[in-house]
Design an enzyme around this catalytic site. Structure first.
Site, PDB file in Angstrom:
ATOM      1  N   HIS A  89       0.849  -1.193   0.000  1.00  0.00           N
ATOM      2  CA  HIS A  89       0.000   0.000   0.000  1.00  0.00           C
ATOM      3  C   HIS A  89       0.883   1.240   0.000  1.00  0.00           C
ATOM      4  O   HIS A  89       1.792   1.371   0.832  1.00  0.00           O
ATOM      5  CB  HIS A  89      -0.911   0.020   1.235  1.00  0.00           C
ATOM      6  CG  HIS A  89      -1.886   1.156   1.243  1.00  0.00           C
ATOM      7  ND1 HIS A  89      -3.114   1.092   0.612  1.00  0.00           N
ATOM      8  CD2 HIS A  89      -1.805   2.401   1.779  1.00  0.00           C
ATOM      9  CE1 HIS A  89      -3.748   2.241   0.774  1.00  0.00           C
ATOM     10  NE2 HIS A  89      -2.973   3.054   1.482  1.00  0.00           N
ATOM     11  N   SER A  90       0.640   2.163  -0.937  1.00  0.00           N
ATOM     12  CA  SER A  90       1.362   3.422  -1.035  1.00  0.00           C
ATOM     13  C   SER A  90       2.866   3.158  -1.185  1.00  0.00           C
ATOM     14  O   SER A  90       3.284   2.579  -2.188  1.00  0.00           O
ATOM     15  CB  SER A  90       1.039   4.304   0.181  1.00  0.00           C
ATOM     16  OG  SER A  90       1.434   5.633  -0.048  1.00  0.00           O
ATOM     17  N   MET A  91       3.696   3.528  -0.225  1.00  0.00           N
ATOM     18  CA  MET A  91       5.129   3.231  -0.318  1.00  0.00           C
ATOM     19  C   MET A  91       5.364   1.738  -0.520  1.00  0.00           C
ATOM     20  O   MET A  91       6.232   1.324  -1.299  1.00  0.00           O
ATOM     21  CB  MET A  91       5.867   3.693   0.940  1.00  0.00           C
ATOM     22  CG  MET A  91       7.365   3.405   0.911  1.00  0.00           C
ATOM     23  SD  MET A  91       8.221   3.809   2.465  1.00  0.00           S
ATOM     24  CE  MET A  91       7.735   2.386   3.477  1.00  0.00           C
TER      25      MET A  91
END
Length: 246
Positions: A92-94
């Site tokens: 998720h994200s990074m």
């Protein structure tokens, strides 16, 4: 249940008859505990392997890694022994940035490739981050975290806590904000993209650009919520991943 692994990078529960491993990577400032309940949602044959990056929880005294290239080189070495089973990657994200770069490296330089990758709330690598925050002075940096969301206001106002976690947050954001390349290395595995309908950091339009990063099946799933919809129990991302893998 605590990890039975002696590898501080990987946490998992002991399971019988495992024939698929799901490696999960956290968002900036996040840790392996984000995925602490995911094993309960998975079929018996899937083992959730939570990645614990340095600079958080039981690794809080270690220096976080702020270079994607360095992180991928280390991660590959740490995970090779776990690729004795077929595997998939979720981030998720990074964490999604790391997932793509890990899959890309494995595909280009090893004989191991994921069966599927899940990219959640993440721009494509050919879209540069226009605003950098990792180098800002203390007050401005904390305010930028407030605007980004995902960090509890009580924690943002806790000077002791922020002093402890700030180096890791700065390292994570440097990794995020400097991640950019125009090479479109297509993966051979399916890609499932998750996004929040109200995400002000990564719009659905940006998420659609991931279609060009696979030679295989591409799916986009959008949910109510902002950038951190993954933390909303009503969305239940773990169950959606489990159903996809079934």
């Amino acid at each position: 249940m605590n990890s039975i692994s002696k590898n501080k990078w990987v946490q998992f529960e002991s399971k019988q008859n495992v024939n698929l491993r799901l490696f999960c990577l956290p968002y900036a400032g996040g840790s392996a505990s984000i995925y602490r309940l995911w094993q309960q949602k998975m079929p018996e044959n899937i083992q959730v392997c939570k990645i614990q990056l340095p600079g958080r929880e039981n690794r809080i005294n270690e220096q976080a890694i702020d270079s994607m290239e360095v992180l991928i080189q280390i991660l590959v070495k740490q995970l090779l022994s776990y690729f004795d089973k077929p595997f998939v990657l979720f981030g998720h994200s990074m964490g999604a940035m790391i997932v793509y770069e890990l899959a890309r490296y494995l595909t280009n330089y090893t004989s191991y490739t994921p069966l599927h990758i899940f990219v959640s709330a993440c721009r494509t690598p050919n879209i540069a981050e226009l605003k950098t925050t990792y180098h800002l002075p203390n007050d401005e940096f904390i305010n930028s975290l407030r605007q980004r969301g995902g960090t509890n206001e009580i924690l943002l106002n806790n000077k002791e806590y922020m002093q402890m976690i700030e180096p890791t947050l700065r390292a994570d954001l440097k990794l995020i904000e400097q991640w950019h390349h125009n090479d479109i290395d297509k993966l051979n595995c399916p890609i499932t993209i998750f996004g929040g309908l109200n995400d002000t950091l990564v719009s659905p339009f940006i998420l659609k650009q991931w279609r060009q990063y696979t030679n295989n099946v591409f799916k986009l799933k959008l949910f109510k919520g902002g950038h951190f919809f993954i933390n909303d129990p009503s969305v239940n991302i773990a169950s959606i991943v489990a159903n996809t893998l079934k």
